[in-house]
Design an enzyme around this catalytic site. Structure first.
Site, PDB file in Angstrom:
ATOM      1  N   TYR A   1       0.426  10.114   4.398  1.00 50.73           N
ATOM      2  CA  TYR A   1       0.131  10.368   5.806  1.00 50.73           C
ATOM      3  C   TYR A   1       1.236  11.278   6.326  1.00 50.73           C
ATOM      4  O   TYR A   1       2.411  10.899   6.276  1.00 50.73           O
ATOM      5  CB  TYR A   1       0.108   9.066   6.611  1.00 50.73           C
ATOM      6  N   ARG A   2       0.870  12.454   6.824  1.00 50.69           N
ATOM      7  CA  ARG A   2       1.874  13.438   7.233  1.00 50.69           C
ATOM      8  C   ARG A   2       2.770  12.904   8.348  1.00 50.69           C
ATOM      9  O   ARG A   2       2.361  12.012   9.103  1.00 50.69           O
ATOM     10  CB  ARG A   2       1.178  14.720   7.689  1.00 50.69           C
TER      11      ARG A   2
ATOM     12  N   TRP B   1      -1.142   7.940  10.179  1.00 51.67           N
ATOM     13  CA  TRP B   1      -2.153   7.183   9.432  1.00 51.67           C
ATOM     14  C   TRP B   1      -3.379   7.051  10.313  1.00 51.67           C
ATOM     15  O   TRP B   1      -3.317   6.512  11.409  1.00 51.67           O
ATOM     16  CB  TRP B   1      -1.646   5.846   8.912  1.00 51.67           C
TER      17      TRP B   1
ATOM     18  N   ASP C   1      -4.678  21.977   9.910  1.00 54.89           N
ATOM     19  CA  ASP C   1      -5.077  20.902   9.001  1.00 54.89           C
ATOM     20  C   ASP C   1      -5.930  21.383   7.832  1.00 54.89           C
ATOM     21  O   ASP C   1      -6.317  22.547   7.782  1.00 54.89           O
ATOM     22  CB  ASP C   1      -5.819  19.819   9.800  1.00 54.89           C
TER      23      ASP C   1
ATOM     24  N   GLU D   1      -1.353   0.991  -5.654  1.00 57.00           N
ATOM     25  CA  GLU D   1      -1.148   2.373  -6.087  1.00 57.00           C
ATOM     26  C   GLU D   1      -0.086   2.467  -7.186  1.00 57.00           C
ATOM     27  O   GLU D   1      -0.140   3.358  -8.040  1.00 57.00           O
ATOM     28  CB  GLU D   1      -0.708   3.255  -4.907  1.00 57.00           C
TER      29      GLU D   1
ATOM     30  N   ASN E   1       0.843  -1.197   0.000  1.00 58.44           N
ATOM     31  CA  ASN E   1       0.000   0.000   0.000  1.00 58.44           C
ATOM     32  C   ASN E   1       0.875   1.243   0.000  1.00 58.44           C
ATOM     33  O   ASN E   1       1.954   1.253   0.589  1.00 58.44           O
ATOM     34  CB  ASN E   1      -0.927   0.045   1.216  1.00 58.44           C
TER      35      ASN E   1
HETATM   36  C1  FMN Z   1      -1.741  16.727   1.348  1.00 58.83           C
HETATM   37  C2  FMN Z   1      -2.457  15.551   1.949  1.00 58.83           C
HETATM   38  C3  FMN Z   1      -2.181  15.172   3.254  1.00 58.83           C
HETATM   39  C4  FMN Z   1      -2.811  14.083   3.839  1.00 58.83           C
HETATM   40  N1  FMN Z   1      -2.498  13.737   5.128  1.00 58.83           N
HETATM   41  C5  FMN Z   1      -3.079  12.647   5.674  1.00 58.83           C
HETATM   42  C6  FMN Z   1      -2.727  12.235   6.989  1.00 58.83           C
HETATM   43  O1  FMN Z   1      -1.910  12.868   7.665  1.00 58.83           O
HETATM   44  N2  FMN Z   1      -3.317  11.118   7.500  1.00 58.83           N
HETATM   45  C7  FMN Z   1      -4.225  10.384   6.787  1.00 58.83           C
HETATM   46  O2  FMN Z   1      -4.704   9.369   7.278  1.00 58.83           O
HETATM   47  N3  FMN Z   1      -4.593  10.763   5.542  1.00 58.83           N
HETATM   48  C8  FMN Z   1      -4.034  11.872   4.966  1.00 58.83           C
HETATM   49  N4  FMN Z   1      -4.381  12.248   3.700  1.00 58.83           N
HETATM   50  C9  FMN Z   1      -5.406  11.481   2.966  1.00 58.83           C
HETATM   51  C10 FMN Z   1      -4.885  10.150   2.452  1.00 58.83           C
HETATM   52  O3  FMN Z   1      -3.695  10.318   1.755  1.00 58.83           O
HETATM   53  C11 FMN Z   1      -5.919   9.499   1.549  1.00 58.83           C
HETATM   54  O4  FMN Z   1      -7.058   9.213   2.325  1.00 58.83           O
HETATM   55  C12 FMN Z   1      -5.420   8.227   0.875  1.00 58.83           C
HETATM   56  O5  FMN Z   1      -6.396   7.777  -0.042  1.00 58.83           O
HETATM   57  C13 FMN Z   1      -5.134   7.133   1.865  1.00 58.83           C
HETATM   58  O6  FMN Z   1      -4.653   5.997   1.181  1.00 58.83           O
HETATM   59  P1  FMN Z   1      -5.013   4.529   1.678  1.00 58.83           P
HETATM   60  O7  FMN Z   1      -6.459   4.292   1.322  1.00 58.83           O
HETATM   61  O8  FMN Z   1      -4.096   3.658   0.876  1.00 58.83           O
HETATM   62  O9  FMN Z   1      -4.762   4.464   3.130  1.00 58.83           O
HETATM   63  C14 FMN Z   1      -3.758  13.346   3.097  1.00 58.83           C
HETATM   64  C15 FMN Z   1      -4.040  13.724   1.792  1.00 58.83           C
HETATM   65  C16 FMN Z   1      -3.399  14.804   1.201  1.00 58.83           C
HETATM   66  C17 FMN Z   1      -3.719  15.178  -0.208  1.00 58.83           C
HETATM   67 MN    MN Z   2      -4.443   2.245  -0.695  1.00 61.68          MN
END
Ligand code: FMN
Ligand code: MN
Length: 500
Positions: free
Chosen positions: A186-187, A200, A295, A246, A182
């Site tokens: 996640y910041r 996450w 945020d 991805e 995956n």
């Molecule tokens: C700039 C930006 C920052 C993000 N920061 C976070 C974060 O800190 N934590 C989080 O859970 N999702 C964050 N997201 C959203 C996730 O990247 C998004 O939900 C993603 O689809 C998660 O992938 P996954 O389904 O593989 O977990 C962020 C998105 C963007 C565009």
């Molecule tokens: Mn994913």
């Protein structure tokens, strides 16, 4: 067209007049944010900014910072190597049309197969630019000056932030049971030179992976890639179904396989053309307060416990560029990423709900708070079926307010949707409040993640819905007279020009 590097993308932006260079020194502590925020708030998202001399604690960084590189419809399309995002949506639609899948699970499989056919499958390579400079923290000899997170121009974004945050990290993890990869964004809050947070959220795929490592009592290998082809960064943010790779998706987007390379110190593969790679691990059960952070909700997210990432190595390109974004009161750069995701995945929504005409997430709703959807209504309470369908699909589960309108309403025109909402609804009759998981960042629910959601049926009402009065027609001019006026006005214009 696929980019070989983040800097190749920046060059393309510069040639297109989409990039501004800032050669004066600017501090990574708040100053870059203020300039970037003003740029993001200017018409159509302004330009991408390249800070050539970012300062870290008053000292010049060795690496420039690029920000707002995807923060307009044009730059977002360019980041995906396209002239428009619709091109990609059309290609996905083609794959899905070859054989209509009956279930979402089949659709995921079909999508993967379809993408494979388009030569999107990742390719393993043994060397690549992300290894031009290698710093292994267990082996301090022979690699010159060892760098750490203190040497990267990581931003402190907002005054009340708990520290510096990596804001565009592509986080690579593996399901310990299936081995499935995956990549999520996640910041990461910097705690010290070799330790960060891993934000996450509970509903995200890496959190699910982490839970399984915890249950197995095993250390979780993690790698973070920064930069490289921006299609990869977009893929990390895209709300793909759990199980859809991805990297396969990014290969499909860029029309070329992603070259993957083994990490030095953990058993994870990362894109070989990344600018930086941070390698390390998360210990099962280790949590640490993370935040506060200004945020994308437009508010500070308070301190909460999250996993901790321990770095074991940093590798990078010789001429690496550090990619960043800021979030805050909308509209920001991330609005364009969200919009592109909705456009690209519309064919998937439509596969489950062919009656859906269009979907929009207006900037004011910051992704999940507000969803506009138009449908071809066929039967009583059709709008509710669509709301419940969306509330059951992946990250659409977070949608706080869903407004359903008829197909002739342009959901990208917020003013038109509000007009329908106000005119077509009787509040008691046309709303529905339900329980569903809420976004972890939403501060409104009394208890985090336990919120209610509300649907508005702003479609015209049917007799079968108990509405026995005749539904009025909207006031519109006949097409013939509209055509006549077009001709009349263009005639008048050319007459005016002749007279001049
Ligand atoms: C700039 C930006 C920052 C993000 N920061 C976070 C974060 O800190 N934590 C989080 O859970 N999702 C964050 N997201 C959203 C996730 O990247 C998004 O939900 C993603 O689809 C998660 O992938 P996954 O389904 O593989 O977990 C962020 C998105 C963007 C565009
Ligand atoms: Mn994913």
């Amino acid at each position: 067209m696929a980019y070989d590097s983040f800097s190749a993308f920046l060059q393309a932006l510069e040639i297109a007049g989409e990039l501004k260079r800032i050669s004066a020194p600017v501090d990574t502590d708040l100053q870059i944010t203020e300039l970037a925020n003003r740029e993001m708030k200017s018409p159509n998202g302004g330009k991408a900014l390249l800070f050539e001399k970012p300062l870290i604690n008053g000292k010049l960084s060795n690496f420039p910072v690029a920000i707002n590189t995807m923060g307009s419809y044009r730059r977002l399309a360019m980041s995906l190597g396209r002239t428009s995002v619709d091109e990609l949506a059309d290609r996905l639609q083609c794959i899905l049309k070859t054989k209509p899948p009956a279930k979402l699970r089949d659709a995921v499989k079909l999508l993967s197969q379809g993408m494979d056919l388009l030569h999107a499958r990742p390719r393993r390579v043994s060397c690549g630019p992300c290894k031009e400079v290698i710093h292994r923290f267990d082996d301090k000899m022979g690699y010159g000056k060892l760098i750490s997170l203190n040497d990267l121009p990581i931003l402190k974004c907002w005054p009340q932030d708990g520290g510096r945050f990596i804001t565009l990290p592509n986080v690579y993890t593996r399901d310990p049971d299936s081995g499935e990869r995956n990549v999520g964004m996640y910041r990461m809050q910097v705690y010290d030179a070799r330790t960060t947070g891993m934000h996450w959220q509970i509903h995200k795929v890496a959190a699910r992976h982490g839970k399984r490592y915890y249950e197995r009592g095993e250390r979780m290998p993690v790698a973070v890639a920064l930069g490289g082809d921006p299609a990869l960064t977009f893929a990390a943010t895209a709300p793909l179904p759990d199980g859809l790779d991805e990297i396969l998706f990014a290969g499909f987007v860029r029309g070329r396989s992603v070259e993957m390379i083994n990490c030095e110190t953990v058993d994870i593969q990362v894109p070989a053309y990344s600018d930086f790679v941070l390698e390390g691990y998360v210990n099962p059960g280790e949590l640490r307060p993370e935040g506060p952070f200004g945020d994308h909700t437009g508010f500070y997210t308070p301190v909460d416990d999250y996993s901790v990432f321990h770095l074991t190595a940093i590798t990078h390109r010789q001429q690496a560029i550090y990619p960043a974004t800021i979030v805050g009161i909308p509209p920001m750069e991330d609005f364009y990423m969200g919009s592109a995701s909705v456009r690209i995945f519309l064919p998937i929504f439509r596969m489950n709900f062919p009656e859906i005409q269009d979907i929009a997430l207006p900037a004011e709703g910051v992704f999940h708070n507000l969803v506009f959807v138009s449908i071809r209504k066929q039967y009583a309470w059709h709008a509710y079926k669509i709301m419940h369908g969306l509330w059951g699909m992946g990250q659409m589960m977070f949608s706080k307010y869903i407004v359903v309108v008829d197909e002739d309403c342009d959901v990208h025109n917020t003013s038109e949707v509000l007009f329908r909402l106000c005119a077509n609804t009787d509040p008691q009759r046309d709303t529905s409040i339900i329980k569903n998981p809420s976004d972890a960042l939403d501060h409104a629910p009394t208890v985090p993640t336990l919120g209610t959601h509300m649907g508005f049926d702003a479609t015209r009402k049917l007799p079968t819905e108990g509405y026995t009065r005749p539904w009025p027609d909207m006031v519109r001019m006949s097409p013939e007279i509209q055509q006549w006026a077009d001709d009349f006005l263009s005639g008048a214009q050319s007459l005016q020009k002749e007279n001049l």
